[in-house]
Design a protein around this motif. Structure first.
Motif, mmCIF file in Angstrom:
data_model
loop_
_atom_site.group_PDB
_atom_site.id
_atom_site.type_symbol
_atom_site.label_atom_id
_atom_site.label_comp_id
_atom_site.label_asym_id
_atom_site.label_seq_id
_atom_site.Cartn_x
_atom_site.Cartn_y
_atom_site.Cartn_z
ATOM 1 N N GLN A 93 0.819 -1.208 0.000
ATOM 2 C CA GLN A 93 0.000 0.000 0.000
ATOM 3 C C GLN A 93 0.852 1.257 0.000
ATOM 4 O O GLN A 93 0.465 2.286 -0.563
ATOM 5 C CB GLN A 93 -0.909 0.032 1.242
ATOM 6 N N LEU A 94 2.007 1.154 0.633
ATOM 7 C CA LEU A 94 2.890 2.317 0.701
ATOM 8 C C LEU A 94 3.293 2.765 -0.693
ATOM 9 O O LEU A 94 3.330 3.957 -1.000
ATOM 10 C CB LEU A 94 4.137 1.989 1.538
ATOM 11 N N GLY A 95 3.589 1.778 -1.567
ATOM 12 C CA GLY A 95 3.967 2.107 -2.936
ATOM 13 C C GLY A 95 2.827 2.764 -3.692
ATOM 14 O O GLY A 95 3.043 3.710 -4.462
ATOM 15 N N ASN A 96 1.608 2.280 -3.466
ATOM 16 C CA ASN A 96 0.456 2.878 -4.131
ATOM 17 C C ASN A 96 0.233 4.320 -3.680
ATOM 18 O O ASN A 96 -0.112 5.189 -4.488
ATOM 19 C CB ASN A 96 -0.802 2.050 -3.848
ATOM 20 N N LEU A 97 0.447 4.567 -2.403
ATOM 21 C CA LEU A 97 0.252 5.922 -1.884
ATOM 22 C C LEU A 97 1.302 6.886 -2.431
ATOM 23 O O LEU A 97 1.010 8.058 -2.683
ATOM 24 C CB LEU A 97 0.300 5.913 -0.355
ATOM 25 N N VAL A 98 2.524 6.387 -2.602
ATOM 26 C CA VAL A 98 3.588 7.228 -3.132
ATOM 27 C C VAL A 98 3.242 7.731 -4.535
ATOM 28 O O VAL A 98 3.641 8.832 -4.940
ATOM 29 C CB VAL A 98 4.935 6.465 -3.147
ATOM 30 N N LEU A 99 2.490 6.937 -5.289
ATOM 31 C CA LEU A 99 2.145 7.296 -6.663
ATOM 32 C C LEU A 99 0.973 8.276 -6.752
ATOM 33 O O LEU A 99 0.660 8.762 -7.839
ATOM 34 C CB LEU A 99 1.811 6.024 -7.457
ATOM 35 N N GLN A 100 0.324 8.558 -5.610
ATOM 36 C CA GLN A 100 -0.774 9.518 -5.606
ATOM 37 C C GLN A 100 -0.195 10.928 -5.470
ATOM 38 O O GLN A 100 0.318 11.305 -4.413
ATOM 39 C CB GLN A 100 -1.753 9.225 -4.469
ATOM 40 N N ARG A 101 -0.289 11.699 -6.547
ATOM 41 C CA ARG A 101 0.416 12.982 -6.634
ATOM 42 C C ARG A 101 0.028 13.942 -5.507
ATOM 43 O O ARG A 101 0.905 14.520 -4.853
ATOM 44 C CB ARG A 101 0.128 13.639 -7.989
ATOM 45 N N ARG A 102 -1.260 14.133 -5.261
ATOM 46 C CA ARG A 102 -1.674 15.086 -4.241
ATOM 47 C C ARG A 102 -1.232 14.631 -2.857
ATOM 48 O O ARG A 102 -0.746 15.435 -2.050
ATOM 49 C CB ARG A 102 -3.186 15.293 -4.279
ATOM 50 N N PHE A 103 -1.401 13.336 -2.591
ATOM 51 C CA PHE A 103 -1.036 12.833 -1.267
ATOM 52 C C PHE A 103 0.458 12.986 -1.009
ATOM 53 O O PHE A 103 0.872 13.516 0.026
ATOM 54 C CB PHE A 103 -1.444 11.359 -1.133
ATOM 55 N N ILE A 104 1.300 12.518 -1.926
ATOM 56 C CA ILE A 104 2.744 12.582 -1.702
ATOM 57 C C ILE A 104 3.238 14.026 -1.724
ATOM 58 O O ILE A 104 4.199 14.387 -1.031
ATOM 59 C CB ILE A 104 3.512 11.718 -2.739
ATOM 60 N N GLY A 105 2.549 14.885 -2.503
ATOM 61 C CA GLY A 105 2.913 16.301 -2.495
ATOM 62 C C GLY A 105 2.695 16.930 -1.135
ATOM 63 O O GLY A 105 3.535 17.686 -0.632
ATOM 64 N N LEU A 106 1.562 16.604 -0.502
ATOM 65 C CA LEU A 106 1.271 17.114 0.835
ATOM 66 C C LEU A 106 2.217 16.515 1.871
ATOM 67 O O LEU A 106 2.635 17.194 2.812
ATOM 68 C CB LEU A 106 -0.182 16.820 1.201
ATOM 69 N N CYS A 107 2.559 15.242 1.706
ATOM 70 C CA CYS A 107 3.512 14.588 2.618
ATOM 71 C C CYS A 107 4.868 15.283 2.586
ATOM 72 O O CYS A 107 5.452 15.615 3.625
ATOM 73 C CB CYS A 107 3.689 13.114 2.230
ATOM 74 N N LEU A 108 5.397 15.484 1.377
ATOM 75 C CA LEU A 108 6.729 16.081 1.236
ATOM 76 C C LEU A 108 6.729 17.545 1.662
ATOM 77 O O LEU A 108 7.730 18.029 2.216
ATOM 78 C CB LEU A 108 7.205 15.932 -0.209
ATOM 79 N N THR A 109 5.639 18.245 1.394
ATOM 80 C CA THR A 109 5.560 19.644 1.827
ATOM 81 C C THR A 109 5.677 19.736 3.342
ATOM 82 O O THR A 109 6.490 20.502 3.881
ATOM 83 C CB THR A 109 4.231 20.276 1.375
ATOM 84 N N GLN A 110 4.880 18.927 4.040
ATOM 85 C CA GLN A 110 4.964 18.916 5.502
ATOM 86 C C GLN A 110 6.309 18.413 5.988
ATOM 87 O O GLN A 110 6.863 18.913 6.966
ATOM 88 C CB GLN A 110 3.863 18.014 6.074
ATOM 89 N N GLY A 111 6.841 17.402 5.285
ATOM 90 C CA GLY A 111 8.106 16.803 5.690
ATOM 91 C C GLY A 111 9.240 17.811 5.694
ATOM 92 O O GLY A 111 10.025 17.890 6.656
ATOM 93 N N PHE A 112 9.345 18.617 4.641
ATOM 94 C CA PHE A 112 10.443 19.582 4.568
ATOM 95 C C PHE A 112 10.211 20.771 5.497
ATOM 96 O O PHE A 112 11.178 21.352 6.010
ATOM 97 C CB PHE A 112 10.641 20.048 3.127
ATOM 98 N N ILE A 113 8.942 21.141 5.723
ATOM 99 C CA ILE A 113 8.675 22.200 6.701
ATOM 100 C C ILE A 113 9.102 21.742 8.100
ATOM 101 O O ILE A 113 9.769 22.472 8.843
ATOM 102 C CB ILE A 113 7.178 22.582 6.704
ATOM 103 N N LEU A 114 8.740 20.510 8.453
ATOM 104 C CA LEU A 114 9.134 19.988 9.762
ATOM 105 C C LEU A 114 10.645 19.772 9.835
ATOM 106 O O LEU A 114 11.250 19.906 10.899
ATOM 107 C CB LEU A 114 8.405 18.681 10.068
#
Length: 409
Positions: free
Chosen positions: A208-229
């Motif tokens: 499931q992790l791989g499938n989520l990584v391919l979801q553009r909006r989801f991974i975009g929000l993840c990385l945005t928060q990740g770099f802010i934190l």
């Protein structure tokens, strides 16, 4: 499925329990921050080597969520949570008895991996219980409770160092972990019924992790928060050296400054929830991203001109406080992208992005020792990357679909 204890029915009581679990991350990273210079001295090592113990914890918190998140989708929320807390108790006491910095780094990594169970599963439980604006309000409440840890932790650490030494901080963590294990056993019931759990093999669950990584909006929000934190953890890793060695604050005064920024995180979380109710989460997220990169740029200027402490602190306050506003709105937007049976995996990826990137940024800011400019440049770099990722993967005009449409997709 019947389990020991029962879930509290009030939202505040429920948020208090989940807040304690999600606060494991800041508790285990912030409580010992005032002791970093003392640990460096006792182990006769460098500040960068000591900061690796912080890095190890952050990376452990990130990688561990990739384990406990999918497991909670397959086995339910309660069993992985209790196992993680049990091993966390052992790891905390291992830190207490460490005889060199290498042993401390290893024990801190295990602490991070096991502490991640509470962090990731608390978000997954929230996703099980709430949706849409109710989820945003709950995350804001969770952030407020969670924000108490950054306020209390360094202050308690500074007080402990006044009377005891850095090892006693890990004794406190060991006791706290034991109490949280007992409390969770009797108060946390299962929130993911068997019919809603992932039915496939363990391999497919982690797939499931791989499938989520391919979801553009989801991974975009993840990385945005990740770099802010990551920017905030650059501050966490370097602030004790900057404020204590460059500005010559005592451990107690440093703790108070750190606590003030923690209070800013609480206030900002509540402001973001109110603004989101009126303007929507995406609008608030965009506005705060602009504020974040602007304040970080001002921080760089302050670092290069070596401004006074009284000019540094208010800009630093704003630069750090925006984290909770981005976290509250960004987490809600990301979690609404996935159905309940993938909530644990989604929560894991969110946490992994935040803590792994934070683990990388913390020692980078420490390369400059007590330099304010080095800390400021690292924070600005992280915020700038988050801004670019959001622009490329989410965009400034594209709306986020309502939760029901996301689940159908």
């Amino acid at each position: 499925m019947k389990t020991a204890g029962c879930l509290p029915q009030t939202r505040i009581h429920y948020a208090l329990i989940l807040g304690c679990l999600s606060a494991l991350g800041p508790l285990y990273t912030d409580l010992y921050l005032p002791a970093l210079p003392q640990i460096t001295h006792d182990f006769l090592t460098t500040s960068s080597a000591t900061q690796l113990s912080l890095t190890a914890t952050l990376i452990g918190l990130g990688l561990g969520q990739l384990i406990f998140g999918p497991l909670s989708d397959r086995l339910g929320r309660r069993p992985p949570l209790l196992i993680s807390l049990l091993i966390l108790v052992v790891a905390s006491w291992t830190c207490y008895f460490a005889v060199n910095v290498e042993q401390l780094i290893l024990a801190r990594f295990i602490q991070g991996v096991m502490g991640s169970g509470g962090v990731v599963i608390s978000r997954a439980i929230a996703r099980d219980k709430y949706q849409s604006s109710a989820l945003t309000q709950f995350f804001a409440l969770l952030m407020m409770i969670n924000g108490i840890a950054p306020i209390i932790a360094p202050v308690v650490g500074g007080i402990l160092l006044t009377w005891l030494n850095w090892r006693d901080i890990f004794m406190v963590l060991g006791i706290a972990s034991s109490l949280l294990l007992i409390f969770s056993h009797f108060q946390i019931s299962e929130t993911l019924p068997k019919p809603l759990r992932h039915k496939g093999s363990f391999i497919s669950v982690f797939g499931q992790l791989g499938n989520l990584v391919l979801q553009r909006r989801f991974i975009g929000l993840c990385l945005t928060q990740g770099f802010i934190l990551a920017g905030m953890f650059a501050y966490i890793g370097a602030s004790s050296f900057v404020l204590q060695e460059h500005y010559h604050l005592s451990a107690q005064l440093y703790s108070l400054c750190f606590a003030a920024n923690g209070l800013g995180l609480i206030i900002a979380a509540q402001i973001s929830a109110r603004l989101a109710k009126r303007w929507g989460e995406l609008v608030v997220l965009k506005g705060v991203l602009i504020l974040a990169i602007t304040s970080a740029a001002l921080l760089v200027v302050i670092g290069f001109i070596d401004a006074s402490l009284w000019l540094l602190l208010p800009i630093l306050f704003i630069t750090i406080s925006v984290n909770s506003m981005i976290g509250t709105t960004g987490t809600m937007l990301a979690m609404q992208e996935v159905p309940a049976q993938s909530g644990g995996s989604a929560s894991a990826l969110l946490g992994a992005c935040m803590f792994v990137l934070g683990g990388i940024s913390a020692p980078l800011s420490g390369l400059g020792g007590s330099s304010t400019a080095a800390m400021a440049i690292t924070i600005f770099g992280c915020y700038a990357i988050a801004f670019i990722i959001f622009t490329c993967l989410i965009g400034w005009r594209e709306p986020i679909p309502p939760v029901d449409e996301c689940i159908k997709q």
